[in-house]
Scaffold this active site. Sequence first.
Site, PDB file in Angstrom:
ATOM      1  N   ASP A  58       0.812  -1.215   0.000  1.00 28.91           N
ATOM      2  CA  ASP A  58       0.000   0.000   0.000  1.00 28.91           C
ATOM      3  C   ASP A  58       0.852   1.274   0.000  1.00 28.91           C
ATOM      4  O   ASP A  58       0.689   2.127   0.854  1.00 28.91           O
ATOM      5  CB  ASP A  58      -0.897  -0.054   1.256  1.00 28.91           C
ATOM      6  CG  ASP A  58      -1.824   1.130   1.363  1.00 28.91           C
ATOM      7  OD1 ASP A  58      -2.324   1.587   0.323  1.00 28.91           O
ATOM      8  OD2 ASP A  58      -2.035   1.616   2.497  1.00 28.91           O
TER       9      ASP A  58
ATOM     10  N   GLU B  92       3.310  -8.312   7.133  1.00 35.47           N
ATOM     11  CA  GLU B  92       2.044  -8.932   6.743  1.00 35.47           C
ATOM     12  C   GLU B  92       2.167  -9.892   5.569  1.00 35.47           C
ATOM     13  O   GLU B  92       1.443  -9.773   4.583  1.00 35.47           O
ATOM     14  CB  GLU B  92       0.997  -7.862   6.431  1.00 35.47           C
ATOM     15  CG  GLU B  92       0.628  -7.018   7.624  1.00 35.47           C
ATOM     16  CD  GLU B  92      -0.554  -6.106   7.352  1.00 35.47           C
ATOM     17  OE1 GLU B  92      -1.100  -6.124   6.234  1.00 35.47           O
ATOM     18  OE2 GLU B  92      -0.954  -5.379   8.289  1.00 35.47           O
TER      19      GLU B  92
ATOM     20  N   TYR C 188      -6.737  -3.156  12.590  1.00 34.33           N
ATOM     21  CA  TYR C 188      -7.519  -1.948  12.270  1.00 34.33           C
ATOM     22  C   TYR C 188      -8.990  -2.166  12.614  1.00 34.33           C
ATOM     23  O   TYR C 188      -9.847  -2.143  11.736  1.00 34.33           O
ATOM     24  CB  TYR C 188      -7.340  -1.612  10.781  1.00 34.33           C
ATOM     25  CG  TYR C 188      -5.939  -1.131  10.463  1.00 34.33           C
ATOM     26  CD1 TYR C 188      -5.606   0.212  10.554  1.00 34.33           C
ATOM     27  CD2 TYR C 188      -4.941  -2.034  10.105  1.00 34.33           C
ATOM     28  CE1 TYR C 188      -4.319   0.666  10.290  1.00 34.33           C
ATOM     29  CE2 TYR C 188      -3.648  -1.594   9.834  1.00 34.33           C
ATOM     30  CZ  TYR C 188      -3.349  -0.247   9.939  1.00 34.33           C
ATOM     31  OH  TYR C 188      -2.073   0.199   9.682  1.00 34.33           O
TER      32      TYR C 188
ATOM     33  N   GLU D 107       0.971  -1.683  14.210  1.00 31.98           N
ATOM     34  CA  GLU D 107       0.178  -0.724  13.432  1.00 31.98           C
ATOM     35  C   GLU D 107      -1.217  -0.659  14.021  1.00 31.98           C
ATOM     36  O   GLU D 107      -1.780  -1.691  14.420  1.00 31.98           O
ATOM     37  CB  GLU D 107       0.029  -1.149  11.960  1.00 31.98           C
ATOM     38  CG  GLU D 107       1.277  -1.024  11.120  1.00 31.98           C
ATOM     39  CD  GLU D 107       1.048  -1.426   9.668  1.00 31.98           C
ATOM     40  OE1 GLU D 107      -0.099  -1.330   9.169  1.00 31.98           O
ATOM     41  OE2 GLU D 107       2.025  -1.848   9.035  1.00 31.98           O
TER      42      GLU D 107
HETATM   43  C1  BDP Z   1      -1.505  -2.334   6.844  1.00 33.06           C
HETATM   44  C2  BDP Z   1      -0.233  -2.334   6.010  1.00 33.06           C
HETATM   45  C3  BDP Z   1       0.173  -0.923   5.597  1.00 33.06           C
HETATM   46  C4  BDP Z   1      -1.030  -0.193   5.027  1.00 33.06           C
HETATM   47  C5  BDP Z   1      -2.122  -0.139   6.101  1.00 33.06           C
HETATM   48  C6  BDP Z   1      -3.364   0.610   5.614  1.00 33.06           C
HETATM   49  O1  BDP Z   1       0.818  -2.942   6.724  1.00 33.06           O
HETATM   50  O2  BDP Z   1       1.224  -0.984   4.662  1.00 33.06           O
HETATM   51  O3  BDP Z   1      -0.722   1.078   4.558  1.00 33.06           O
HETATM   52  O4  BDP Z   1      -2.507  -1.465   6.360  1.00 33.06           O
HETATM   53  O5  BDP Z   1      -4.173  -0.007   4.952  1.00 33.06           O
HETATM   54  O6  BDP Z   1      -2.100  -3.572   6.889  1.00 33.06           O
HETATM   55  O7  BDP Z   1      -3.471   1.794   5.850  1.00 33.06           O
END
Ligand code: BDP
Length: 647
Positions: free
Chosen positions: A208, A452, A505, A541
């Site tokens: 991404d 990932e 997330y 993250e």
């Molecule tokens: C995570 C990835 C990261 C993405 C992020 C996203 O590790 O590279 O930019 O999601 O979607 O899973 O913002």
Amino acid sequence: MLSPERPGLFRVLCLFALFEAGCLLDTGMLFPRESSSREVKELSGLWSFRADKSPDRNLGFDKAWYKSRLRETGPVIDMPVPASYNDITQDPTLRDFIGWVWYEREVVVPARWITDEGTRVVIRVGSAHYYSIVWVNGVKVTEHNGGHLPFEAEVGSLIRKDPTQPCRITIAVNNTLTLETLPPGSIQHIDDITKYPKGFFVQNIYFDFFNYAGIHRPVLLYTTPTAYVDDITVVTDFLDNTGRVNYKVSVQGATTATVKVTLMDKDGHCVASSTEPFGVLKVVDVNLWWPYLMHESPGYLYSMEVRLMAANERSTHEDVYTLPVGIRTVSVTSTQFLINKKPFYFHGVNKHEDSDIRGKGFDWPLIVKDFNLLKWMGANSFRTSHYPYAEEILQMCDRHGIVVIDECPGVGIKDIRSFRNASLNHHLDVMDELVRRDKNHASVVMWSVANEPASEMPPAEFYFKTLIQHTKALDPTRPVTYVSNSHYARDKGAPYVDVICINSYFSWYHDPGHLEVIPLQLNTQFENWYGKYQKPIIQSEYGADAVPGLHSDPPMMFTEEYQKVVLQSCHDVFDQKRKQYLIGELIWNFADFMTVQGITRVVGNKKGVFTRQRQPKAAAFILKERYWRLANETGRLPPWTKYPCSL
Ligand code: BDP
């Protein structure tokens, strides 16, 4: 296109392998530094540039563009180096270009480099994305497979061939990604001429961020004597107040050699010395290297001067190289990450090398601004998501005490074909190159071999077991991780890592808009992973997109308020878990960054707490408040730095 085959996967690895990292690679990769015996000539500035837009992208090779001046082969444009080429012009076909581009620069080389046969002249490319070939005066001198890491070649004999000519450097760079590159990608040709123009193809990627390309870091010419210090490895330790610097110096080009190693403190006073090429320097009343906000003078660096007196068939030589050295230890228990035997909690960020116009091009103003922002917000660490950053950035981290999780470009390993031996061999090569480059940085406390990957796929177990064991053998002094977002019970690599890093997330990619799920789901995540592996965990993250200036109350996705609440809800859970086994939290992301175009991206990824132009969103203030509070609780801040403070 691929690197030469390795002689089998199971190589005999040396004990104390960090000292032997050179046994897997032919040479060292010391950062070029000026000294009384070494000169550096930076070739930053304008280069001639031509993208090969021929249908098969092969015209440059068919017509041997490297043999003459590039401008004689066809139209060229000015291209700054270092910079990505993508955002420099108004041409959309160059922004999205895939294939070979050609750079050229003529250099006037100082006469004494040519006349003095005892001088070795080296060309060094800090990084170019992705595959590069370098010619000097039409003769190929090296090629390199992979972005983000440096490569070099000796060019003295070529320059000396005809000293009346300027030295013409041609570099061809190809950004095509395949299932065997890191990161992987694939080219898809679409032949349906009722829907697509003739010759239409796209580069599919599984990560991404925008696949910026070009010469991203400085190109240098530097000199050493022909007998020279090729590599230095240091491993540090301490007992009570005595520091120990275990070191090894590798020399090339000498028939006889003696070395003098002198360790100096910040004021230039000698604190230890030796005349052996390897050994231990003992430092009484040691000043340890401490992270930012963990000590009143973080980032303490000694200078290790290596003075080589050597002789070869030609003459005698003196070579001097000075390496900054931070004395510190790193270790991991089942619930803690220890720096200098004290618990360390990562309160930091994930970054990208990314900015307007420059793309991934190295840029000092941006780097210094980012460090000022990191310190402003009280961040003590970052992960080099998702590839190695410039060495100059790691040097800043050493000096400022910013702790680094050093990640290789193993991002987007999603296709089962990218788990085959060709990919694994290249991944092992990249780890060799990364450890060789970054092994001496005090700031680097952990290696991350991937982000990932599809770690639930059956071949992932062999792949990651091999990769992690290889990395641990290369450097037994640092823990190794990879960053997971797959299900705890199906993750094939987790048994082999030292620290579990998890990306999640909640209320964004899952249950979008439902902020109320965060406490429960995050708690369950931690309990599951810790319950299964009993290893310390970093939330590597978490976050949410926020379009700057977009507001709503009650919060809605993409507003600054929503991003704030996601962070705050996560922080509540982190506060419970950090009393147990959570050893860090890294926000995704420090700043907004460019991605490919797509229906979930509004001119890039907006999960930054700063905009791409480095202005704070509301979330930046939430983090600032929190990080300073954490620093006050977990660090040993002197009273004058207590938050709120005026930095
Ligand atoms: C995570 C990835 C990261 C993405 C992020 C996203 O590790 O590279 O930019 O999601 O979607 O899973 O913002």
